[in-house]
Design a protein around this motif. Structure first.
Motif: not given
Length: 211
Positions: A80-90
């Motif tokens: 990869a050229d970029f890493i997309a760190y993703f998170g979510y919550a409710i």
């Protein structure tokens, strides 16, 4: 006249029933259009559970949006050229009481009158019909209580070449949907609403949410 007013009210009500997901977004970027065609790997933020079907589904939704934005998804971070760190919550929700006013319709006055008469010999008989006007005659108050849930997501994109964070996005949305999954497509689309430039403001997307 009454039928016309009722028809207008029904039309307004139907228009008002169209649902939207409203999301407050803060997304800052050091990217430019040159990011198109770059390779990106989606990874969880620290503490985000990944051994669930929801993670796989939501990560897949993010990959779709990044792909639509012109980036190429890879399954190996080393490529990869970029890493997309993703998170979510409710959250668990909060009870919210809303007060409102209900307009009462009725006769507000008379615009005029029509008189009809007849002559019978030396006598005269007449009937007068008043022409009423209709409108709001007053208001009654009411209240309703519902549980409101706050849904949030975050996205941090890091350049593997420089090690810098080049995109930082946070999104928050509130509503009566008690699960993240039905809202996920709208929040993810909102956090990338103006990609790659970023956005600070509110995004409203028409929805067909079934909670």
């Amino acid at each position: 006249m009454v039928k016309l007013l009722l028809s207008i009210l029904v039309l307004i009500n139907l228009m008002g029933c169209r649902e939207f997901v409203k999301t407050n977004v803060e997304a800052y970027s050091n990217l430019d259009d040159g990011v198109v065609g770059s390779k990106v790997f989606v990874a969880p933020t620290k503490g985000q559970k990944t051994n669930t079907l929801s993670w796989k589904k939501n990560a897949s939704l993010l990959e779709q949006e990044l792909s639509l934005a012109g980036m190429r998804i890879v399954n190996d971070s080393k490529k990869a050229d970029f890493i997309a760190y993703f998170g979510y919550a409710i959250d668990e929700g909060q009870l919210v009481t809303t007060n409102y006013s209900i307009p009462q319709w009725g006769v507000t006055g008379y615009s005029g009158a029509n008189t009809y008469g007849s002559v019978y010999g030396n006598s005269y008989s007449a009937t007068t019909t008043l022409n009423p006007t209709y409108g709001v005659t007053g208001y009654s108050s009411g209240s309703s209580t519902s549980k409101v849930f706050t849904r949030s997501a975050m996205l941090f994109m890091q350049s593997l070449k420089s090690g810098d964070v080049v995109y930082e996005g946070k999104a928050v949305s509130s509503g009566n949907c008690h699960a993240f999954a039905p809202i996920a497509p709208y929040i993810i689309k909102s956090i990338l609403n103006n990609f790659p430039d970023g956005k600070v403001g509110t995004v409203e997307l028409p929805s067909k949410v079934d909670c």
